[in-house]
Design an enzyme around this catalytic site. Structure first.
Site, PDB file in Angstrom:
ATOM      1  N   ASP A 145       0.820  -1.198   0.000  1.00 48.92           N
ATOM      2  CA  ASP A 145       0.000   0.000   0.000  1.00 48.92           C
ATOM      3  C   ASP A 145       0.866   1.267   0.000  1.00 48.92           C
ATOM      4  O   ASP A 145       1.957   1.293   0.568  1.00 48.92           O
ATOM      5  CB  ASP A 145      -0.871  -0.027   1.275  1.00 48.92           C
ATOM      6  CG  ASP A 145      -1.870   1.104   1.309  1.00 48.92           C
ATOM      7  OD1 ASP A 145      -2.664   1.208   0.361  1.00 48.92           O
ATOM      8  OD2 ASP A 145      -1.854   1.893   2.276  1.00 48.92           O
TER       9      ASP A 145
ATOM     10  N   GLU B 244       1.546  -0.130  -4.873  1.00 52.00           N
ATOM     11  CA  GLU B 244       0.492   0.812  -5.255  1.00 52.00           C
ATOM     12  C   GLU B 244       1.111   2.170  -5.553  1.00 52.00           C
ATOM     13  O   GLU B 244       1.493   2.896  -4.634  1.00 52.00           O
ATOM     14  CB  GLU B 244      -0.540   0.963  -4.125  1.00 52.00           C
ATOM     15  CG  GLU B 244      -1.679   1.883  -4.537  1.00 52.00           C
ATOM     16  CD  GLU B 244      -2.329   2.659  -3.392  1.00 52.00           C
ATOM     17  OE1 GLU B 244      -3.355   3.301  -3.645  1.00 52.00           O
ATOM     18  OE2 GLU B 244      -1.807   2.628  -2.254  1.00 52.00           O
TER      19      GLU B 244
END
Ligand SMILES: *[C@@H]1O[C@H](CO)[C@@H](O)[C@H](O)[C@H]1NC(C)=O
Ligand SMILES: *[C@@H]1O[C@H](CO)[C@@H](O)[C@H](O)[C@H]1NC(C)=O
Ligand SMILES: *[C@@H]1O[C@H](CO)[C@@H](O)[C@H](O)[C@H]1NC(C)=O
Ligand SMILES: *[C@@H]1O[C@H](CO)[C@@H](O)[C@H](O)[C@H]1NC(C)=O
Ligand SMILES: *[C@@H]1O[C@H](CO)[C@@H](O)[C@H](O)[C@H]1NC(C)=O
Ligand SMILES: *[C@@H]1O[C@H](CO)[C@@H](O)[C@H](O)[C@H]1NC(C)=O
Ligand SMILES: *[C@@H]1O[C@H](CO)[C@@H](O)[C@H](O)[C@H]1NC(C)=O
Length: 570
Positions: free
Chosen positions: A229, A253
């Site tokens: 993330d 990400e």
């Protein structure tokens, strides 16, 4: 801070029982991912009657055990990997009035699991069951920050573990997105309602803990890959050691439409989320829309150029995640009620270059908009396995698997766009040929003359439309798209053992989806499935409970009796 004995015990257990799948980037490029928001996928008992209002931003009760029990649903769709929400303990309750941490991104303790999702045994059982079903597990991982209840002058570091003091974090400042300054983005904190304290990943103690922790988690639990993330908010130099310690493929990400930022992270042992091409998808299928009235499929071509030239010229498209929807984006289906556009766009993303990721609920025609509306409870659909979205996704997923099995180079090559304008695109890659438009269901038959890679007189099958056609002079085809549905072509001879139900174009929808007044209401209404696909035509004739389907020979003869207009160019 480091508990040596528990580490030793863990290593001992790993040696005894450990399962290391350690799947590399190269192995992942042939996987097809189904993204799950753990709290919203399935309840322990598989029940479907509990309401879940995404707007309430609270736990709805989905669990690891729930996923395990519903693995057959994912298996039936054909997916070969799941991406699950972060598993660590999060902020409990709603102390900041920012909602509960049902999404899992507000981690407070790397040593404890989020008890809302189940026990460690439940997680292990899920992973083992997934492996038995041939499904790999990608763990969503948060290493950018830890969550603290704010405001800043009241934060209590003793609430997080093991980084329980300011020395483990970058000095407090809040990211100023207007500055577009990479140092600021990487080192400052985020205010997400709760404070996301930015871990000082340059410090050796933070780095060595996180590296050891991920290695141990992968070895002990058997994750096959990571999704990391907020990578764009992290120092790129952190990743090579981290990813190597994990020993599995990792997708970072990078939520950024700048190809320079995105491709740069690929130099640090990461695959990335391909937002650049996703933007191309976004505008290609919405050309009629007020937002991009003139570009259409040309944006796809432009975005593809961006990811294959300049700083991206060495980028490996096959190692990027390709998608239309995820938990951060409004569902693509929220932009239109034209089902042909939605089904076309979703199938296109599943066939394009990269590792496809389908966000749960696409297969049920969910159309929640901006977060939190896009995080509906899947159980509100009753896990219907007969609706057209389900059928389309199942068919295209299995077709892609079929192609990848037949041709190991498929995922190493990239599509060639052979013909494009605002409203249509034709693209070829090895044996696959795609012809798409964005005219939607109102299109009553547009004829395209396009060159293909096939030989004159070769018989090719349209996997999307259940049709067969013969290639014309010089490899050209002249074909009619009806109601905005695409053609996905493949040599007929190579489909003899492809036994998935295919989409019946003679009964594709010619109606718009019926919109209800708000985005939410339909999702917890028990009448959900009858609402969404109501209309004068049933969309696709097939029953997924019956695996037997007509052979392509049968379909060929069926085709002769359909009224579909195909002009064979000779
Ligand atoms: C970016 O931010 C950092 C830290 O705040 C600062 O030192 C640097 O000068 C900034 N760079 C630019 C180009 O403004
Ligand atoms: C990133 O890490 C490198 C190496 O530790 C360091 O030199 C650099 O200043 C860091 N960048 C930021 C923005 O913190
Ligand atoms: C994608 O398209 C929709 C509909 O045209 C538009 O509202 C949205 O802003 C677009 N998204 C991006 C990231 O450009
Ligand atoms: C490559 O990226 C750097 C840093 O973002 C940028 O300055 C440069 O212009 C880029 N090169 C090309 C060819 O886009
Ligand atoms: C398509 O629809 C338009 C307007 O409804 C009509 O004029 C036209 O003849 C139709 N074309 C075909 C091929 O059916
Ligand atoms: C095939 O189609 C292309 C593009 O429409 C055209 O330029 C070419 O002349 C056609 N070839 C033959 C052999 O008809
Ligand atoms: C497609 O649907 C039509 C209309 O319901 C039906 O007559 C036809 O047999 C179907 N074709 C196949 C191949 O199932």
């Amino acid at each position: 801070m480091f508990n040596l004995s528990s580490l030793l015990i863990s290593f001992f257990l790993v040696t005894l029982f450990g399962y290391t799948s350690a799947h590399s980037a190269d192995e992942w490029r042939t996987r097809i991912i189904y993204q799950i928001v753990t709290d919203r996928f399935a309840k322990d008992d598989g029940s479907t009657d509990q309401p879940c209002n995404p707007a309430s931003n609270s736990y709805c009760g989905g669990t690891w055990k729930g996923i395990e029990k519903k693995l057959n649903y994912i298996e039936d769709l054909g997916f070969t990997a799941i991406w699950i929400s972060p598993v660590d303990e999060n902020i409990e309750g709603d102390p900041d009035n920012a909602g509960e941490a049902y999404h899992g991104y507000w981690n407070t303790n790397y040593e404890k699991l989020n008890k809302h999702f189940g026990t460690e045994d439940d997680l292990v059982n899920l992973i083992n069951a997934a492996h038995k079903a041939g499904i790999w597990v990608m763990l969503d991982t948060v290493v950018n920050s830890m969550a603290l209840v704010g405001p800043y002058d009241q934060i209590d570091y003793s609430k997080v573990s093991p980084f329980n003091g300011p020395q483990y974090f970058h000095p407090y400042c809040i990211i100023d997105w207007n500055k577009n300054n990479r140092t600021n983005i990487q080192d400052c904190w985020q205010n997400s309602g709760v404070l996301l304290a930015d871990l000082n990943v340059e410090s050796s103690s933070v780095k060595s803990y996180l590296n050891k922790h991920i290695k141990q988690a992968v070895n002990h639990l058997g994750y096959d890959g990571l999704r990391i993330d907020a990578v764009k908010m992290m120092n790129e130099t952190f990743f090579p050691e981290f990813v190597d310690s994990a020993g599995v493929f990792a997708i970072g990400e990078v939520f950024d439409y700048d190809p320079n930022v995105m491709c740069d992270y690929m130099n640090y042992h990461l695959g990335v989320t391909n937002y650049v091409v996703r933007l191309g998808f976004n505008f290609s299928f919405m050309a009629h829309d007020q937002f991009a009235p003139t570009a259409g499929f040309k944006t796809l071509q432009d975005q593809m150029k961006l990811v294959t030239t300049g700083n991206c010229s060495k980028a490996d498209l096959g190692g990027m995640l390709i998608f239309l929807d995820n938990h951060d984006l409004p569902r693509y289906a929220s932009y239109t009620d034209d089902q042909a556009i939605i089904l076309s766009a979703y199938s296109f993303a599943l066939l394009w270059d990269g590792i496809p990721s389908v966000y749960y609920g696409q297969e049920q025609g969910f159309y929640g908009g901006t977060d939190p509306a896009n995080r509906e409870a899947l159980w509100s659909s009753g896990y219907d396995q007969t609706n057209p979205y389900y059928t389309m996704i199942k068919t295209i997923v299995n077709f892609r698997k079929h192609v990848m099995e037949q041709d190991t180079k498929f995922t190493h090559d990239t599509y060639d766009i052979v013909d494009v304008d605002v409203n249509h695109v034709a693209a070829k890659k090895r044996d696959v040929f795609l012809l798409y438009n964005n005219l939607g269901i109102k299109d009553n038959g547009t004829v395209y003359k396009v060159p293909t890679q096939y030989n004159e007189n070769e018989v090719v099958s349209d996997v999307f439309g259940h049709r067969t056609l013969t290639v014309g002079h010089g490899g050209n085809i002249t074909a009619t798209l009806t109601h905005g549905y695409p053609m996905v072509l493949y040599p007929h001879t190579k489909l003899s053992d492809f036994t998935m139900p295919t989409i019946n174009q003679t009964v594709m929808p010619s109606t718009a989806r019926e919109k209800t007044t708000t985005v939410y209401t339909s999702f917890y209404s028990p009448t959900y499935s009858t609402r969404s696909f109501a209309g004068s035509h049933s969309l696709i004739t097939m029953s997924s409970s019956h695996r037997a389907i007509p052979s392509f020979e049968t379909l060929f003869f069926a085709f002769v009796f359909t009224t579909l207009a195909f002009i064979f160019f000779c």
